[in-house]
Write a protein that holds these residues in place. Structure first.
Motif, short mmCIF file in Angstrom:
data_model
loop_
_atom_site.label_atom_id
_atom_site.label_comp_id
_atom_site.label_asym_id
_atom_site.label_seq_id
_atom_site.Cartn_x
_atom_site.Cartn_y
_atom_site.Cartn_z
N ALA A 89 0.81 -1.21 0.00
CA ALA A 89 0.00 0.00 0.00
C ALA A 89 0.85 1.27 0.00
N SER A 90 2.03 1.21 0.64
CA SER A 90 2.87 2.40 0.73
C SER A 90 3.87 2.52 -0.41
N GLY A 91 3.93 1.50 -1.28
CA GLY A 91 4.82 1.57 -2.44
C GLY A 91 6.27 1.22 -2.17
N HIS A 92 6.56 0.61 -1.02
CA HIS A 92 7.94 0.21 -0.71
C HIS A 92 8.34 -1.02 -1.52
N GLN A 93 9.63 -1.13 -1.81
CA GLN A 93 10.16 -2.34 -2.42
C GLN A 93 10.46 -3.32 -1.30
N PHE A 94 10.17 -4.58 -1.53
CA PHE A 94 10.45 -5.57 -0.51
C PHE A 94 10.54 -6.95 -1.14
N ALA A 95 11.12 -7.86 -0.39
CA ALA A 95 11.20 -9.26 -0.77
C ALA A 95 10.73 -10.08 0.44
N VAL A 96 10.15 -11.23 0.17
CA VAL A 96 9.67 -12.08 1.26
C VAL A 96 10.28 -13.47 1.14
N TRP A 97 10.41 -14.12 2.28
CA TRP A 97 10.89 -15.50 2.34
C TRP A 97 10.13 -16.21 3.43
N ASP A 98 9.85 -17.48 3.21
CA ASP A 98 9.28 -18.35 4.22
C ASP A 98 9.80 -19.75 3.98
N ASP A 99 10.05 -20.49 5.03
CA ASP A 99 10.59 -21.84 4.87
C ASP A 99 9.59 -22.80 4.23
N GLN A 100 8.32 -22.38 4.10
CA GLN A 100 7.32 -23.23 3.47
C GLN A 100 7.11 -22.91 1.99
N PHE A 101 7.83 -21.94 1.44
CA PHE A 101 7.66 -21.59 0.03
C PHE A 101 7.95 -22.74 -0.94
N PRO A 102 8.86 -23.67 -0.63
CA PRO A 102 9.06 -24.79 -1.57
C PRO A 102 7.79 -25.63 -1.79
N ASP A 103 6.87 -25.62 -0.83
CA ASP A 103 5.60 -26.33 -0.97
C ASP A 103 4.57 -25.36 -1.55
N ALA A 104 4.27 -25.49 -2.82
CA ALA A 104 3.37 -24.55 -3.50
C ALA A 104 1.96 -24.55 -2.91
N GLN A 105 1.60 -25.58 -2.16
CA GLN A 105 0.26 -25.66 -1.58
C GLN A 105 0.21 -25.13 -0.14
N SER A 106 1.34 -24.69 0.40
CA SER A 106 1.35 -24.18 1.77
C SER A 106 0.62 -22.84 1.85
N VAL A 107 0.15 -22.50 3.03
CA VAL A 107 -0.56 -21.23 3.23
C VAL A 107 0.33 -20.04 2.87
N PRO A 108 1.59 -19.98 3.34
CA PRO A 108 2.44 -18.85 2.95
C PRO A 108 2.64 -18.74 1.44
N SER A 109 2.81 -19.86 0.77
CA SER A 109 2.99 -19.83 -0.69
C SER A 109 1.75 -19.28 -1.38
N LYS A 110 0.59 -19.73 -0.93
CA LYS A 110 -0.65 -19.25 -1.53
C LYS A 110 -0.85 -17.76 -1.29
N ARG A 111 -0.50 -17.30 -0.07
CA ARG A 111 -0.62 -15.87 0.23
C ARG A 111 0.28 -15.04 -0.69
N ALA A 112 1.49 -15.51 -0.89
CA ALA A 112 2.43 -14.79 -1.76
C ALA A 112 1.93 -14.80 -3.21
N GLN A 113 1.46 -15.95 -3.66
CA GLN A 113 0.96 -16.05 -5.03
C GLN A 113 -0.25 -15.15 -5.25
N GLU A 114 -1.13 -15.04 -4.26
CA GLU A 114 -2.30 -14.17 -4.36
C GLU A 114 -1.90 -12.71 -4.56
N ARG A 115 -0.73 -12.34 -4.01
CA ARG A 115 -0.24 -10.97 -4.10
C ARG A 115 0.72 -10.76 -5.26
N GLY A 116 0.96 -11.83 -6.03
CA GLY A 116 1.85 -11.72 -7.18
C GLY A 116 3.31 -11.57 -6.81
N LEU A 117 3.69 -12.08 -5.65
CA LEU A 117 5.07 -11.95 -5.18
C LEU A 117 5.91 -13.14 -5.63
#
Length: 81
Positions: free
Chosen positions: A34-62
């Motif tokens: 919302a504020s226009g900042h550049q950022f990167a995210v990481w979560d140890d569950q990202f390798p599992d495309a079906q994990s909640v964190p992965s889905k949240r990131a995908q929903e946001r186009g990250l």
């Protein structure tokens, strides 16, 4: 408070790395989007495309960063300006 000790404020940040994409990481992410900042995210569950964190990131186009170091490298040039 911590940033103020170094003479910085939230509006002066150019980029942020979020390690962990649970409820708090997602809330921070939404604020940074919302504020226009550049950022990167990481979560140890990202390798599992079906994990909640992965889905949240995908929903946001990250892009999914599969290692914390990759998240840090994505921001490195911004921090070194």
């Amino acid at each position: 408070m911590y940033l103020q000790q170094f003479g910085a404020s939230m509006t002066e940040l150019s980029s942020v790395g979020i390690l962990g994409f649970g409820e708090v990481g997602t809330t921070l992410c939404d604020a940074f989007i919302a504020s226009g900042h550049q950022f990167a995210v990481w979560d140890d569950q990202f390798p599992d495309a079906q994990s909640v964190p992965s889905k949240r990131a995908q929903e946001r186009g990250l892009p999914l960063r599969y290692r914390p170091l990759i998240c840090a490298r994505a921001l490195r040039s911004s921090f070194l300006r």
